[in-house]
Scaffold this motif. Sequence first.
Motif, PDB file in Angstrom:
ATOM      1  N   LEU A  41       1.581   6.632  20.192  1.00 36.39           N
ATOM      2  CA  LEU A  41       1.632   5.370  19.519  1.00 36.39           C
ATOM      3  C   LEU A  41       2.708   5.441  18.270  1.00 36.39           C
ATOM      4  N   LEU A  42       3.418   4.013  18.265  1.00 32.28           N
ATOM      5  CA  LEU A  42       4.129   3.918  16.980  1.00 32.28           C
ATOM      6  C   LEU A  42       3.586   2.920  16.141  1.00 32.28           C
ATOM      7  N   LEU A  43       3.449   2.988  14.881  1.00 34.58           N
ATOM      8  CA  LEU A  43       3.027   1.869  14.234  1.00 34.58           C
ATOM      9  C   LEU A  43       4.099   1.703  13.144  1.00 34.58           C
ATOM     10  N   ILE A  44       4.502   0.527  12.654  1.00 31.53           N
ATOM     11  CA  ILE A  44       5.469   0.355  11.911  1.00 31.53           C
ATOM     12  C   ILE A  44       4.868  -0.942  10.807  1.00 31.53           C
ATOM     13  N   SER A  45       5.178  -0.134   9.582  1.00 32.16           N
ATOM     14  CA  SER A  45       4.760  -1.098   8.238  1.00 32.16           C
ATOM     15  C   SER A  45       5.855  -0.756   7.351  1.00 32.16           C
ATOM     16  N   VAL A  46       6.773  -1.706   7.065  1.00 31.62           N
ATOM     17  CA  VAL A  46       8.011  -1.309   6.330  1.00 31.62           C
ATOM     18  C   VAL A  46       7.450  -1.306   4.755  1.00 31.62           C
ATOM     19  N   HIS A  47       6.927  -2.290   4.279  1.00 26.63           N
ATOM     20  CA  HIS A  47       7.098  -2.646   2.954  1.00 26.63           C
ATOM     21  C   HIS A  47       5.853  -1.913   2.245  1.00 26.63           C
ATOM     22  N   GLY A  48       5.597  -1.862   0.687  1.00 28.95           N
ATOM     23  CA  GLY A  48       4.634  -1.375   0.117  1.00 28.95           C
ATOM     24  C   GLY A  48       4.787   0.125  -0.180  1.00 28.95           C
ATOM     25  N   LEU A  49       3.662   0.907  -0.514  1.00 30.43           N
ATOM     26  CA  LEU A  49       3.645   2.369  -0.825  1.00 30.43           C
ATOM     27  C   LEU A  49       2.624   2.733  -0.110  1.00 30.43           C
ATOM     28  N   ILE A  50       3.276   3.542   0.982  1.00 30.73           N
ATOM     29  CA  ILE A  50       2.406   4.129   1.838  1.00 30.73           C
ATOM     30  C   ILE A  50       2.208   5.659   1.812  1.00 30.73           C
ATOM     31  N   ARG A  51       1.217   6.243   1.693  1.00 31.09           N
ATOM     32  CA  ARG A  51       0.980   7.761   1.822  1.00 31.09           C
ATOM     33  C   ARG A  51      -0.421   8.178   2.160  1.00 31.09           C
ATOM     34  N   GLY A  52      -0.816   9.385   2.503  1.00 32.43           N
ATOM     35  CA  GLY A  52      -1.951   9.851   2.937  1.00 32.43           C
ATOM     36  C   GLY A  52      -2.970  10.035   1.990  1.00 32.43           C
ATOM     37  N   HIS A  53      -2.766   9.902   0.529  1.00 29.96           N
ATOM     38  CA  HIS A  53      -3.682  10.216  -0.387  1.00 29.96           C
ATOM     39  C   HIS A  53      -3.552   9.213  -1.579  1.00 29.96           C
ATOM     40  N   ASP A  54      -4.520   9.104  -2.319  1.00 26.49           N
ATOM     41  CA  ASP A  54      -4.561   8.169  -3.766  1.00 26.49           C
ATOM     42  C   ASP A  54      -3.357   6.974  -3.381  1.00 26.49           C
ATOM     43  N   LEU A  55      -3.930   6.114  -2.556  1.00 22.76           N
ATOM     44  CA  LEU A  55      -3.385   5.013  -2.324  1.00 22.76           C
ATOM     45  C   LEU A  55      -3.120   4.202  -3.471  1.00 22.76           C
ATOM     46  N   GLU A  56      -2.178   3.510  -3.870  1.00 18.93           N
ATOM     47  CA  GLU A  56      -2.105   2.798  -5.266  1.00 18.93           C
ATOM     48  C   GLU A  56      -2.281   1.369  -4.927  1.00 18.93           C
TER      49      GLU A  56
ATOM     50  N   GLY B 116      -3.598  -2.151  -5.015  1.00 18.68           N
ATOM     51  CA  GLY B 116      -3.374  -3.257  -6.127  1.00 18.68           C
ATOM     52  C   GLY B 116      -2.317  -3.203  -7.269  1.00 18.68           C
ATOM     53  N   ARG B 117      -1.658  -1.999  -6.972  1.00 21.67           N
ATOM     54  CA  ARG B 117      -0.254  -1.795  -7.765  1.00 21.67           C
ATOM     55  C   ARG B 117       0.384  -3.207  -7.914  1.00 21.67           C
ATOM     56  N   ASP B 118       0.647  -3.915  -6.893  1.00 21.27           N
ATOM     57  CA  ASP B 118       1.336  -5.062  -6.860  1.00 21.27           C
ATOM     58  C   ASP B 118       0.992  -5.772  -5.597  1.00 21.27           C
ATOM     59  N   ALA B 119       1.674  -6.994  -5.304  1.00 19.90           N
ATOM     60  CA  ALA B 119       1.229  -7.745  -4.208  1.00 19.90           C
ATOM     61  C   ALA B 119       1.496  -7.158  -2.724  1.00 19.90           C
ATOM     62  N   ASP B 120       2.365  -5.960  -2.760  1.00 23.43           N
ATOM     63  CA  ASP B 120       2.758  -5.355  -1.546  1.00 23.43           C
ATOM     64  C   ASP B 120       1.855  -4.140  -1.090  1.00 23.43           C
ATOM     65  N   THR B 121       1.204  -3.781  -1.932  1.00 19.98           N
ATOM     66  CA  THR B 121       0.244  -2.475  -1.938  1.00 19.98           C
ATOM     67  C   THR B 121      -1.256  -3.042  -2.083  1.00 19.98           C
ATOM     68  N   GLY B 122      -1.605  -3.680  -0.943  1.00 23.05           N
ATOM     69  CA  GLY B 122      -3.203  -4.302  -0.811  1.00 23.05           C
ATOM     70  C   GLY B 122      -3.556  -3.428   0.459  1.00 23.05           C
ATOM     71  N   GLY B 123      -4.303  -4.497   1.081  1.00 23.75           N
ATOM     72  CA  GLY B 123      -5.324  -4.149   2.148  1.00 23.75           C
ATOM     73  C   GLY B 123      -4.336  -3.706   3.509  1.00 23.75           C
ATOM     74  N   GLN B 124      -3.183  -4.281   3.594  1.00 25.85           N
ATOM     75  CA  GLN B 124      -2.443  -3.968   4.851  1.00 25.85           C
ATOM     76  C   GLN B 124      -2.097  -2.513   4.662  1.00 25.85           C
ATOM     77  N   THR B 125      -1.792  -1.738   3.379  1.00 27.21           N
ATOM     78  CA  THR B 125      -1.556  -0.300   2.990  1.00 27.21           C
ATOM     79  C   THR B 125      -2.718   0.490   3.707  1.00 27.21           C
ATOM     80  N   LYS B 126      -3.878   0.060   3.323  1.00 26.06           N
ATOM     81  CA  LYS B 126      -5.034   0.871   3.594  1.00 26.06           C
ATOM     82  C   LYS B 126      -5.257   0.858   5.171  1.00 26.06           C
ATOM     83  N   TYR B 127      -5.165  -0.378   5.871  1.00 28.05           N
ATOM     84  CA  TYR B 127      -5.371  -0.761   7.143  1.00 28.05           C
ATOM     85  C   TYR B 127      -4.539   0.264   7.983  1.00 28.05           C
ATOM     86  N   VAL B 128      -3.227   0.379   7.851  1.00 29.59           N
ATOM     87  CA  VAL B 128      -2.250   1.043   8.709  1.00 29.59           C
ATOM     88  C   VAL B 128      -2.553   2.444   8.575  1.00 29.59           C
ATOM     89  N   VAL B 129      -2.886   3.002   7.510  1.00 25.99           N
ATOM     90  CA  VAL B 129      -3.362   4.250   7.209  1.00 25.99           C
ATOM     91  C   VAL B 129      -4.669   4.778   7.976  1.00 25.99           C
TER      92      VAL B 129
END
Length: 714
Positions: free
Chosen positions: A12-27, A29-42
Amino acid sequence: MVMTGKTDPLYLLLISVHGLIRGHDLELGRDADTGGQTKYVVDLARALALREDVERVDLVTRQIIDPNLSADYGGPSETLQGKANIIRIAAGPDGYFRKEELWDYLDIFADNLLQWLHQQPRMPDVLHSHYADAGYVAIRIAHLTGIPLIHTGHSLGRDKRGRLLAMGLHGDMIEQRYHLSRRINAEEDILANAELVITSTHNEIAEQYELYDYYHPERMVVIPPGTDLDQFHPPNGSEENTAFNDSLARFLNKPENPMILALSRPDVRKNITTLIEAYGECPALQQLANLVIVAGNRDDIREMDEGAQSVLTDILLLIDYYDLYGRIAIPKHHSQEEVPAIYRLAASSKGVFVNPALTEPFGLTLLEAAACGLPLVATENGGPVDIIGNCHNGLLIDPLDKQALAEALMTIISDRQQWQTFSENGLANVRQYYSWQAHAENYLNAIKPLLGQQMPLPKISRPRISLRYQDRAIFSDIDQSLLGNPEGLQEFARYIRDKRRHFFFGIATGRRLDSALAVLKKHRIPTPDVLITSLGTEIYYTPHITADTAWARHIDHYWNPGAIRRIVGEIPGLILQPKSEQSRYKISFQYNSDIAPPPDEINARLRHEEQVVNAQLSFGQYFDIVPVRASKGLALRYFAQQWNIPLGKILVAGGSGADEDMMRGNTLAVVVANRHREELSQLDELERIYFAQQPHALGIIEAIEHYDFFNNND
């Protein structure tokens, strides 16, 4: 050919282009692009990787190399856990950009991702795009590979534009900042091409996707996201010993009072100011409970982006206006690891979690709070309707009704029995309805009917036409690129003959094969090695003019020419061109701009009639319709794949809007000087697109020298 009965473990290939995505210490609320979607895809990638029937999960995002950010975001790959990985693909400049500024780089992202995929042991079974920008990329991958596409929108452009207009913002300002036209066009294309759309709530289907031309609820399924029940759980007595709890002491006179907790990024859509006004205008609520607002992290408000700066400034002004000192806390910092303890701290105080957003697509924070035993007060617009409807653990409110908001908070906090009932309901029903294990199970059940239903485009083993050492190619349109300057054309023809051993020469034209060959012969243009004709619907190889039948079979997807002629034939101002301009996969009309509706309206009508096509207006007078998998750019990339030529070694010459998709992405491109080049003026700030000073064929020679094309080995 149809493949059926697929039982092998899935890739399965998931694609989520924007925001800051990593496997630990998700940032978050840092900005409008690093919200629920970031956590959802991880979290989704992790949950799917735990399944025995899944072999591999790759979460693909944009590689970001920025000295102001962690080096984590620049690493090409990162293991999430076991079979799940984060893959980072380069696209455009290294720095971090908000999602609205990424549109011009998405074609590069798609080209780089496709190249990466061809280096893998096998192709994915499914592409799952998240948000419109990822959908734009995934469509291009799906068109070239035949891999089924599924999509999750998270939020939608038409809904956002309506809300921004309702807030009083001018349409031009909205377009300038958010580029919503490009986003909405991408979303229309996604809905036309996705085999399945996964939403989090019924509200998304009924009230948001319904706004789109290609609205087909039968292709949509509600699979609410889960929450980590090991991380989010009821209080266990250790909450009071956290650093966050210590930070509240300097804000609150009576820290023992129940806590009204709001946790979101500082975004105007989260409606935090209305919450403060409701609290500030209700003295009884102030006496009963403290208000704690966790709105991202900040060091200096003045250094934050404009939107966050405005919201936080308004918050501070309201605190002062209502003189809420001692009763409201707005801590400057918290870590993602502290969030579960923050919920539990509020729960142990017999408090409430509140989400007063103007609209909330889903509301992951509501699930997290409920899993920690907190009752909810939430907006009636969006996902909270489903969450509270399933969990029976709170009250819905009109987010603009301050009195109703204050009364809902009072009702729960002042009635301990009601608080206990809501708390227990939330704990029980989150586990039943919103676990990641249940989500993964429902997810795979939903996508399994799509598996094996499409045959990916084969990799064809071909002999090297007549020359064996070409590692690059030059492609040109005919009418607006080669023709128009006879002397320049003769010089270009000599240039081609002199260098012929070193590259493939290709033509990419809207003309039919017979017309293209006649024009080439008339003007004594050297015979190309490959001809892409009829706007990318046909590919032929010389010297025997051999048709690429695999490409023809591939683009036949969704093609219904009879229905298209009927639909468009009823539209005034559109008249079928002569048979000499038609082909099996191209339907061409003469377009009368004085009578015919705008192209967007024609496309909308085709979508309403369930016709999934690629339609475009050229030179203001020709309206051409081809299959959705066909275009000059897609045919060019297919050729590059088949002949193992890097896109960075293909020079594309164009002179009108019909050439744009050939030129975006990783190809080298030149816009020659001619009277139609203004149709490509939007490309003038992109790298790898050169605007020549010389006209027509002379402009191609100018670009060859500009790029040092024959010595360029990048």
